[in-house]
Motif scaffolding. Structure first.
Motif, PDB file in Angstrom:
ATOM      1  N   ASP A 200       0.875  -1.156   0.000  1.00 22.84           N
ATOM      2  CA  ASP A 200       0.000   0.000   0.000  1.00 22.84           C
ATOM      3  C   ASP A 200       0.920   1.216   0.000  1.00 22.84           C
ATOM      4  N   SER A 201       0.343   2.418   0.040  1.00 22.74           N
ATOM      5  CA  SER A 201       1.193   3.600  -0.069  1.00 22.74           C
ATOM      6  C   SER A 201       2.185   3.684   1.087  1.00 22.74           C
ATOM      7  N   ALA A 202       1.779   3.309   2.307  1.00 28.44           N
ATOM      8  CA  ALA A 202       2.683   3.394   3.453  1.00 28.44           C
ATOM      9  C   ALA A 202       3.869   2.445   3.282  1.00 28.44           C
ATOM     10  N   LEU A 203       3.593   1.187   2.907  1.00 26.96           N
ATOM     11  CA  LEU A 203       4.681   0.232   2.717  1.00 26.96           C
ATOM     12  C   LEU A 203       5.598   0.642   1.575  1.00 26.96           C
ATOM     13  N   GLU A 204       5.000   1.178   0.516  1.00 30.45           N
ATOM     14  CA  GLU A 204       5.818   1.630  -0.610  1.00 30.45           C
ATOM     15  C   GLU A 204       6.776   2.732  -0.165  1.00 30.45           C
ATOM     16  N   CYS A 205       6.279   3.651   0.650  1.00 30.43           N
ATOM     17  CA  CYS A 205       7.132   4.737   1.141  1.00 30.43           C
ATOM     18  C   CYS A 205       8.225   4.192   2.053  1.00 30.43           C
ATOM     19  N   GLN A 206       7.896   3.203   2.896  1.00 32.95           N
ATOM     20  CA  GLN A 206       8.903   2.590   3.755  1.00 32.95           C
ATOM     21  C   GLN A 206       9.943   1.840   2.933  1.00 32.95           C
ATOM     22  N   HIS A 207       9.499   1.282   1.822  1.00 30.60           N
ATOM     23  CA  HIS A 207      10.432   0.635   0.901  1.00 30.60           C
ATOM     24  C   HIS A 207      11.423   1.654   0.347  1.00 30.60           C
ATOM     25  N   PHE A 208      10.935   2.851   0.020  1.00 26.72           N
ATOM     26  CA  PHE A 208      11.839   3.913  -0.434  1.00 26.72           C
ATOM     27  C   PHE A 208      12.827   4.280   0.679  1.00 26.72           C
ATOM     28  N   ASP A 209      12.309   4.401   1.901  1.00 27.60           N
ATOM     29  CA  ASP A 209      13.185   4.705   3.044  1.00 27.60           C
ATOM     30  C   ASP A 209      14.314   3.682   3.147  1.00 27.60           C
ATOM     31  N   ALA A 210      13.951   2.405   3.008  1.00 29.73           N
ATOM     32  CA  ALA A 210      14.942   1.341   3.143  1.00 29.73           C
ATOM     33  C   ALA A 210      16.019   1.460   2.071  1.00 29.73           C
TER      34      ALA A 210
ATOM     35  N   ALA B 266      14.506   7.419  -8.179  1.00 32.02           N
ATOM     36  CA  ALA B 266      13.852   8.725  -8.326  1.00 32.02           C
ATOM     37  C   ALA B 266      12.540   8.650  -9.111  1.00 32.02           C
ATOM     38  N   PRO B 267      12.472   7.955 -10.258  1.00 36.04           N
ATOM     39  CA  PRO B 267      11.189   7.890 -10.985  1.00 36.04           C
ATOM     40  C   PRO B 267      10.078   7.223 -10.175  1.00 36.04           C
ATOM     41  N   ARG B 268      10.428   6.239  -9.344  1.00 37.81           N
ATOM     42  CA  ARG B 268       9.397   5.569  -8.552  1.00 37.81           C
ATOM     43  C   ARG B 268       8.856   6.495  -7.466  1.00 37.81           C
ATOM     44  N   ILE B 269       9.754   7.254  -6.846  1.00 31.40           N
ATOM     45  CA  ILE B 269       9.287   8.205  -5.830  1.00 31.40           C
ATOM     46  C   ILE B 269       8.471   9.308  -6.490  1.00 31.40           C
ATOM     47  N   ALA B 270       8.892   9.740  -7.680  1.00 29.94           N
ATOM     48  CA  ALA B 270       8.135  10.773  -8.393  1.00 29.94           C
ATOM     49  C   ALA B 270       6.735  10.290  -8.724  1.00 29.94           C
ATOM     50  N   ALA B 271       6.606   9.013  -9.088  1.00 33.63           N
ATOM     51  CA  ALA B 271       5.278   8.463  -9.376  1.00 33.63           C
ATOM     52  C   ALA B 271       4.423   8.443  -8.113  1.00 33.63           C
ATOM     53  N   GLN B 272       5.043   8.130  -6.965  1.00 36.14           N
ATOM     54  CA  GLN B 272       4.307   8.134  -5.699  1.00 36.14           C
ATOM     55  C   GLN B 272       3.939   9.554  -5.291  1.00 36.14           C
ATOM     56  N   TRP B 273       4.780  10.500  -5.630  1.00 33.44           N
ATOM     57  CA  TRP B 273       4.518  11.910  -5.324  1.00 33.44           C
ATOM     58  C   TRP B 273       3.205  12.374  -5.930  1.00 33.44           C
ATOM     59  N   LEU B 274       2.880  11.867  -7.095  1.00 27.14           N
ATOM     60  CA  LEU B 274       1.692  12.333  -7.813  1.00 27.14           C
ATOM     61  C   LEU B 274       0.430  11.702  -7.227  1.00 27.14           C
ATOM     62  N   SER B 275       0.169  12.043  -5.991  1.00 28.21           N
ATOM     63  CA  SER B 275      -1.032  11.600  -5.286  1.00 28.21           C
ATOM     64  C   SER B 275      -1.820  12.829  -4.857  1.00 28.21           C
ATOM     65  N   PRO B 276      -3.152  12.787  -4.948  1.00 30.10           N
ATOM     66  CA  PRO B 276      -3.939  13.948  -4.522  1.00 30.10           C
ATOM     67  C   PRO B 276      -4.040  14.087  -3.010  1.00 30.10           C
ATOM     68  N   LYS B 277      -3.532  13.114  -2.270  1.00 28.86           N
ATOM     69  CA  LYS B 277      -3.661  13.119  -0.816  1.00 28.86           C
ATOM     70  C   LYS B 277      -2.290  13.214  -0.157  1.00 28.86           C
ATOM     71  N   SER B 278      -2.308  13.659   1.091  1.00 24.72           N
ATOM     72  CA  SER B 278      -1.077  13.720   1.865  1.00 24.72           C
ATOM     73  C   SER B 278      -0.570  12.314   2.140  1.00 24.72           C
ATOM     74  N   LEU B 279       0.743  12.125   2.034  1.00 20.14           N
ATOM     75  CA  LEU B 279       1.361  10.828   2.304  1.00 20.14           C
ATOM     76  C   LEU B 279       2.454  11.031   3.356  1.00 20.14           C
ATOM     77  N   PRO B 280       2.081  11.105   4.627  1.00 18.92           N
ATOM     78  CA  PRO B 280       3.075  11.407   5.667  1.00 18.92           C
ATOM     79  C   PRO B 280       4.209  10.401   5.737  1.00 18.92           C
ATOM     80  N   ASP B 281       3.943   9.136   5.370  1.00 15.83           N
ATOM     81  CA  ASP B 281       5.010   8.133   5.406  1.00 15.83           C
ATOM     82  C   ASP B 281       6.067   8.378   4.346  1.00 15.83           C
ATOM     83  N   CYS B 282       5.776   9.232   3.386  1.00 15.74           N
ATOM     84  CA  CYS B 282       6.713   9.470   2.291  1.00 15.74           C
ATOM     85  C   CYS B 282       7.460  10.799   2.422  1.00 15.74           C
ATOM     86  N   LEU B 283       7.379  11.442   3.575  1.00 13.47           N
ATOM     87  CA  LEU B 283       8.036  12.742   3.714  1.00 13.47           C
ATOM     88  C   LEU B 283       9.540  12.650   3.473  1.00 13.47           C
TER      89      LEU B 283
END
Length: 440
Positions: free
Chosen positions: A133-143, A154-171
């Motif tokens: 889910d979005s939280a796990l994906e963001c934690q995967h980026f952290d790892a 970078a392209p994968r994080i950019a794709a996750q960035w394009l969300s209409p909602k706040s994603l605190p796990d991806c800060l």
């Protein structure tokens, strides 16, 4: 959790099947004994200590993996520090049950625990893209960032960035993207637009603060049009030379038309005039007003539908235009609206019936009879109405339900359906649905 009617009925059918697997030869008494043992053990999962031994009857019960998973999940809630025994238990269980709902669910919980403890190597070893889910994906980026495995990231994080909602796990991943000079104004503006289209206005304003002033001003104007459409549209009517993005103006206008039909009617002509909208560019504004008027069954709807270009009328709009025409007894427009629908929609019994009524009222009885006749094959309300119009008695078309004994036997023996049946009997309906989806 609510089930679709068909899914619930099928699950209930599964609940009636006898059990297969290890307990297939057991008496109903021993099965009920195992079920009660599971209920007792499951209710005690939050106890301070796990029991030393589970009975053989309990270990052979089809839902025993759910008890194991619950115990591991409870232990993970209290674990701190590096990888230890509980992680090894989680690894063993998720590997053994990797393709089952219980295993997939526990893997998500375990990965979240590893991320919280920043055990990034173990996290990446057991991370699965298909589970994310979005939280796990963001934690995967952290790892990956923490371990320096950033090639192609970078392209994968950019794709996750394009969300209409706040994603605190991806800060942190988003901040990393910024340090790579990859979080461009274009990407920021795309996200603001997505948030505005999703009606996430406060978040859109927050993100817009990172834009250059000129770009930010246009996005804030869009947000204001959504927040206070009447005041903002009045301001634009009063200042014809003021620039505004067409998409933002249409979004604000659509909001006004839904909130206050009469206010939109009063301003329509002035908006078209001051914004210098020609027939083509005014069409979406007319449609945005025609639709809510038709929802209210107001006669004004047809006036605005007449100003909509055919290219702007999708199936949904054509249905509402047809309804508005029906309420106004404009049978020619009913016929034209149905004729313009897609073939799939036009062939629904509802619209074949109303096309027949329109043909009847516009002087084409032969077409009307053919359309009425075609509706009789359906067993529904419109079949009854068509039969009445033809002065006939409706004859239903009963179908015999053929039972496939082989298929029933296969369902009976399928582990996923056995688990679904037991979960239903224990009133664990959300888990039962997951097993049903897994097994079908």
């Amino acid at each position: 959790m609510l089930f679709p009617t068909r899914t619930l009925s099928l699950l209930c059918a599964v609940a009636l099947l006898p059990i297969g697997g290890a307990l297939a030869q057991d008496t109903s008494a021993s099965l009920e004994e195992a079920r009660q043992a599971f209920k007792t053990a499951y209710a005690q999962v939050d106890a301070a200590r796990e029991p030393q031994d589970d009975s053989e009857l309990l270990r052979n019960y089809p839902l025993y993996p759910y008890l194991q998973a619950a115990r591991i999940r409870r232990a993970l809630a209290n674990v701190v520090g590096p990888v230890g025994d509980i992680d090894r238990r989680a690894a063993s269980f998720t590997s053994q049950h990797e393709h089952e709902p219980a295993g997939r669910s526990l893997r998500r919980v375990w990965l979240a625990s590893l991320a919280k403890r920043q055990q990034w190597g173990e996290f990446l070893d057991h991370y699965r893209d298909q589970l994310a889910d979005s939280a796990l994906e963001c934690q995967h980026f952290d790892a990956r960032i923490a371990l320096g495995r950033t090639e192609g990231l970078a392209p994968r994080i950019a794709a996750q960035w394009l969300s209409p909602k706040s994603l605190p796990d991806c800060l942190r991943p988003f901040e990393w993207l910024r340090t790579q000079n990859a979080l461009t104004p274009e990407l920021i503006e795309q996200r603001v637009r997505l948030a505005l289209k999703d009606n996430n206005i406060g978040f859109a304003r927050q993100i817009a603060g990172s834009l250059p002033p000129e770009r930010a001003a246009a996005m804030r104007q869009w947000a204001s049009l959504l927040e206070n459409p009447q005041d903002q549209i009045d301001a634009l009517i009063g200042a014809p030379g003021k620039s505004v993005e067409p998409e933002a103006l249409l979004a604000g206008w659509s909001r006004l038309a839904r909130r206050n039909r009469d206010a939109a009617i009063e301003r329509y002509d002035a908006l078209v005039r001051t914004q210098a909208l020609d027939e083509d560019s005014a069409s979406p504004y007319a449609l945005a007003l025609a639709l809510p008027l038709s929802w209210d069954r107001r006669a004004h709807a047809l006036y605005y539908f007449r100003q909509v270009k055919p290219a702007d009328l999708d199936d949904s709009a054509l249905e509402w235009q047809a309804r508005a025409a029906l309420w106004a007894q404009d049978w020619s427009l009913v016929a034209r609206s149905i004729a313009a629908m897609s073939k799939e929609l036009r062939e629904h019994a509802r619209w074949r019936y109303w096309a027949a009524r329109a043909a009847e009222r516009t002087g084409d009885p032969k077409l009307a009879q053919a359309l009425y006749q075609s509706v009789l094959a359906n067993d529904n309300f419109y079949s009854m109405m068509a039969a009445a119009r033809m002065d006939q008695t409706l004859e239903p078309h009963p179908e015999t339900l053929v039972q496939d004994s082989l298929q029933i036997e296969q369902i009976e023996r399928s582990p996923a359906f056995v688990r679904a049946r037991e979960l239903l009997r224990l009133d664990m309906r959300g888990l039962a649905q997951a097993e049903w989806v897994h097994g079908r």
